[in-house]
Each structure stands twice: as C-alpha cells, then as structure tokens.
Design an enzyme around this catalytic site. Structure first.
Site, PDB file in Angstrom:
ATOM      1  N   LYS A 113       0.825  -1.217   0.000  1.00  0.00           N
ATOM      2  CA  LYS A 113       0.000   0.000   0.000  1.00  0.00           C
ATOM      3  C   LYS A 113       0.860   1.269   0.000  1.00  0.00           C
ATOM      4  CE  LYS A 113      -4.223  -2.104   1.503  1.00  0.00           C
ATOM      5  NZ  LYS A 113      -3.761  -3.512   1.548  1.00  0.00           N
TER       6      LYS A 113
HETATM    7  C1  LIG Z   1      -4.379  -4.629   0.810  1.00  0.00           C
HETATM    8  C2  LIG Z   1      -3.584  -5.876   0.683  1.00  0.00           C
HETATM    9  C3  LIG Z   1      -3.915  -6.877  -0.275  1.00  0.00           C
HETATM   10  C4  LIG Z   1      -5.140  -6.772  -1.166  1.00  0.00           C
HETATM   11  O1  LIG Z   1      -4.978  -5.806  -2.167  1.00  0.00           O
HETATM   12  P1  LIG Z   1      -6.234  -5.267  -2.999  1.00  0.00           P
HETATM   13  O2  LIG Z   1      -5.729  -4.159  -3.835  1.00  0.00           O
HETATM   14  O3  LIG Z   1      -7.218  -4.783  -1.943  1.00  0.00           O
HETATM   15  O4  LIG Z   1      -6.787  -6.398  -3.793  1.00  0.00           O
HETATM   16  C5  LIG Z   1      -3.084  -7.984  -0.382  1.00  0.00           C
HETATM   17  N1  LIG Z   1      -1.999  -8.139   0.426  1.00  0.00           N
HETATM   18  C6  LIG Z   1      -1.664  -7.201   1.352  1.00  0.00           C
HETATM   19  C7  LIG Z   1      -0.467  -7.441   2.221  1.00  0.00           C
HETATM   20  C8  LIG Z   1      -2.436  -6.043   1.519  1.00  0.00           C
HETATM   21  O5  LIG Z   1      -2.089  -5.126   2.454  1.00  0.00           O
END
Ligand SMILES: *Cc1c(COP(=O)(O)O)cnc(C)c1O
Length: 498
Positions: A113
């Site tokens: 993120k």
């Molecule tokens: C948010 C997240 C996901 C999922 O990603 P999306 O874009 O919501 O599909 C997968 N792995 C981790 C570690 C995350 O923080």
C-alpha cells in the site's frame, strides 16, 4: 483526458477533480474516459530511467491536467530512498527459472500500500491547488491494520493536510497497534475505538455524510477526502510497477521485449489486480491475470460463475488484508467489460446493495474467463506453501504472497501453461512474523513480537526492515480510546471545530 463516473457517464471531471473528490456523488467510481497506450519502444526507453521517472512518464498519460513540474514534484517526493529501503523502489527476485516475485514492500510500512499511499498526499495537495480549493485536506481513515499505518506514513508532515485514523481497540495485531500509536508527525492523530472494524468504518461514514460537521468544516476552511482504494489517485500509481517491472525483466534479458507474461495477484479489494488489467489494456504484453483469494473466495466464485454473492460467512484468516467480501474496484472492471454501460453498472450495484448479489451477462462472463484465472486456498495450504518455498528455494514470503504462490501452482497444474510469470509480493514476511514463523517452525511461537522478528531474521537471513526494528524503542504518542458513539465529538475536538 476526463474522468467519468461508472454509474453516470454524463459526469465528467478532470483528474484533479476526481482525486480530490475520491468518489463520485452518485456513488460511482471515477475512471478515465479512455485508456492511453504504451508501446514496446516506450517500454524499452524505460531502461535508462529510475522508478520516479518511469512513474512520471506514465502519470503524464493519465493526469493530463497536471504540468510536468507538478508530476515530478509528486514522484520525486514519493519515490526516493528517503522513503524506500531500495533505490529501485520495487525489487524483483527470482523464485525459480521463469517465475519472479515482484516485491512491493520495501516502503515505510512494509506493505504494498506504500506504493500508492506515499504519492497520494502529493497528488491530493497538488490537485486541490489546481482547482483553487484553498482548503486544508482532512483524511479520516477506519482501518483494520495496514491501510491506516500506510496512510499515516504517507500524510505525515505533508503541508496542507491532517489525518486521523480510527482502529478497533482489540481488532489489530500488537505490531500493527504499535506501528500506529508510535506514529511521528505533527499533523497525525490515532484513536482506538471500543468496537470492531465495522463500527469504525460506520462511524467514519456517518461523519463524512453529517451535514452539521460539513458546515463547520467549511467555515473553518477544511475539507474531507479519501485515502481509500476507491480513489483514482491510489489506483494509477499501481499501474506503474507492472510496466516498470516488465521493462526491468526485458532489460536484464529475463524475458524478450514483447513476450507475454502472466501476473498473479493476492487480491482483496481488487485494486492491485485491476491496475494490472489497466496495464494490459495500455498494451503491456500480459497473457493471464491470476486472481488469488483466501477462503473469503467471493472473487473466485465470481470469476468462475459470473455471480457475485456476498451472502456468505466471513472468515478471519492469516492473510487478514484479503478478508473482504465487497471488492469495490470490481465496479471499474465491469464498467470496462460492458463497454462503459453505466445503466447496467447502476442496476448491478443497486442489486448488490439491496440483495447482496448480482449476475453478469454471458458476454461479460466470457470476457472474465478469457482474461482471468481465479483460485483460492485456506490457511493450512498458505502455511504449507510458506514452508515449501522456504525449504525448496530459500525464499521467505508473507501469508498474503503465499496465497498467490499456491494459486499459481494450482493454475500451472490445471493448465500446463509455461508462460513466464510475475507474482505480486504484497507484504514483508516480518509484518506477519507470527504466522510465517509458525509455518516454518511447524509450531506456534511463544516469543514476543520483537523476538519473533529477530528469530525470523535468523531463519530467513533477511535484514529486519528498519521501520519495524525502530518501533521497539519508540514512545507511544497516542493512547486515546473512545466509545463508538463518541467518534463524531472526537473529530470535532481534534480539528478544533467545537
Ligand atoms: C491490501 C492488501 C492486499 C489486497 O490488495 P487489494 O488491492 O485490496 O486487492 C493484499 N496483500 C496485502 C499485504 C495487503 O495489504
């Protein structure tokens, strides 16, 4: 280029508008009216550019109302070694021949993120200036762990912004709580809520739509915006790393320029995999997009049957960031797959709100199957996979990434496809030390959080990310804990609006 709402193609705004608003007033998501292209020559040209320059090059195609200087201001601030532990920003590791891990977790909070939340604050403040919104931007976040911390790090000390994060008092891991309550910065706030994640989320939504709050904010020169993945400003940075990593694979001779690759993504809100789909539509040579879920497999079922049905049990898993039953960004995919049919999208999402379910047309079902493969695995298989690749390839991955590896193995068995493949690795294994250690050692660890991190460093032979190592000696700055009924009053007090 303009941005349209998925629920009303008549709504057309600039990218600066789309980013500051976050979501369209009709409940739809903003999408570019057309998808710009990228050629193999352009991808080849990326060889000589660093990540920040590559990002700027791609943003220019989407954020056409931004000047070159504005884009460079955003990318240079976000994608520097000040914020990331590697000059490459994202790293590529070979798992075995032809299968590569795209490590997206070298940022300040050790999860993917950061790739978007490091730049979103700059997009937002530049956008607000462009449209002469002379207001301070207030970000309210309800988090179950990862997003809150990534947003705090992104907005920390960014001029013209202030951020307040609510988390469920007993609903986050000890490490996540520590990450948030020790947050540095002069414009940040963190508060625990006596309730679960839904209580936090509902509280934030109620504040967002509270007229009295809005009037007070307006009078004080403040405005709300969203740091959530419904914001286009969070999606567009994710397109960059797929194109950039393809360019790096080609540059190093691991693939031929123009060769198709598969991309595997551990999926929750469908944001990350949607970015890969956009990259493909831009012209990036991609064969299959492989959508990996944990036992909350609403997306696996959807891609297989064309029926989206959230009326099911919710499971808490060892890959908590994928524990989601409503994948918001699917709406953007369906808008594309229906040829921008806003009336159809409205109908499906009204059905979803009313009955928790909708079924797409045969044409869309066929398109879904053509572009995507979907699979899922449970916690036992996730941990087995961590152990297997640790033993076989001396590679240590986190629980979310392991779901992707397992689903990819299943895909290969089912299809015999030998196309070279890039697997999105979404979190550092240190962020989920307890589960990863349990997988490798075969038993639950009795150690405390920090000793677990140390033990994992020994086993994995990886350095402990400095962002996690530092936490141990950090002082707690935020100790407030409130009832869910007190959230509104807390916000007013925090922003001096009483
Ligand atoms: C948010 C997240 C996901 C999922 O990603 P999306 O874009 O919501 O599909 C997968 N792995 C981790 C570690 C995350 O923080």
């Amino acid at each position: 280029m303009y941005y349209k709402s998925t629920r009303n193609s008549g709504i057309k705004v600039s990218s600066a508008d789309a980013i500051t608003r976050g979501i369209s007033e009709d409940g739809g998501l903003f999408v570019p009216e057309s998808i710009p292209k990228i050629s193999l020559d352009e991808i080849k040209y990326f060889s000589g550019l660093n990540y920040s320059c590559r990002a700027a090059y791609i943003f220019k195609k989407f954020l056409t109302d931004f000047t070159d200087e504005e884009i460079r201001y955003c990318t240079d601030n976000a994608y520097s070694e000040k914020n990331f532990e590697t000059a490459n920003i994202a790293e590529i590791a070979e798992l075995f021949e032809g299968t590569y891990m795209l490590e997206l977790w070298h940022g300040p909070t050790c999860a993917f993120k950061d790739m978007a939340l490091q730049i979103l604050p700059y997009f937002l403040t530049v956008s607000a200036k462009k449209i002469n919104l002379d207001k301070k931007i207030i970000i309210l976040v309800a988090t179950s762990g990862d997003t809150g911390k990534a947003a705090l790090e992104g907005f920390k000390d960014v001029e013209g912004t202030q951020i307040l994060v609510f988390y469920p008092e007993d609903g986050v891991s000890p490490m996540q709580k520590r990450q948030m309550t020790t947050q540095l910065g002069s414009n940040v706030g963190v508060c625990a809520v006596k309730g679960n994640f839904d209580d936090c989320q509902n509280g934030v939504k109620a504040i967002f739509t509270d007229k009295a709050v809005h009037e007070k904010m307006d009078a004080a020169g403040l405005m709300f915006s969203s740091a959530n993945s419904i914001n286009w400003g969070r999606l567009v940075p994710q397109i960059v790393y797929y194109i950039s990593s393809y360019a790096s694979l080609a540059e190093s001779g691991r693939i031929e320029l123009g060769e198709d690759i598969n991309i595997v993504v551990p999926t929750g809100n469908f944001g990350n995999i949607l970015a890969a789909y956009y990259a493909k539509q831009m012209g990036l040579p991609i064969n299959k997009l492989i959508c990996a879920s944990n036992v909350n497999k609403v997306l696996t079922d959807f891609i297989e049957t064309g029926i989206y049905d959230r009326n099911r049990r919710f499971y808490a898993t060892c890959s908590p960031s994928m524990d989601i039953l409503i994948s918001s960004n699917l709406e953007r995919l369906l808008y594309l797959l229906t040829g921008h049919d806003d009336a159809q999208i409205r109908e499906w999402f009204e059905e979803l709100a009313k009955n928790g379910r909708y079924e797409v047309t045969d044409a869309v079902k066929a398109e879904l199957k053509k572009e995507f493969y979907a699979g899922y695995c449970d916690d036992v298989q996730t941990k087995e996979t961590i152990k297997e690749i640790y033993d076989k390839y001396s590679y240590t991955c986190d629980t979310h990434t392991a779901v992707a590896v397992k689903v990819y193995e299943d895909y290969k068995k089912a299809t015999g496809d030998t196309t070279k493949t890039l697997i999105a690795s979404t979190a550092s294994p240190f962020k989920f030390s307890a589960s990863v250690l349990e997988a490798i050692d075969g038993a639950k660890s009795e150690l405390d959080e920090y000793d677990m991190v140390e033990r994992l460093a020994e086993l994995s032979k990886l350095p402990v990310p400095s962002a996690l190592a530092d936490l141990k000696d950090r002082e707690r700055r935020f100790a407030d804990s409130i009832e869910k009924s007190e959230m509104n009053a807390y916000v007013l007090k925090d922003f001096g609006l009483e």
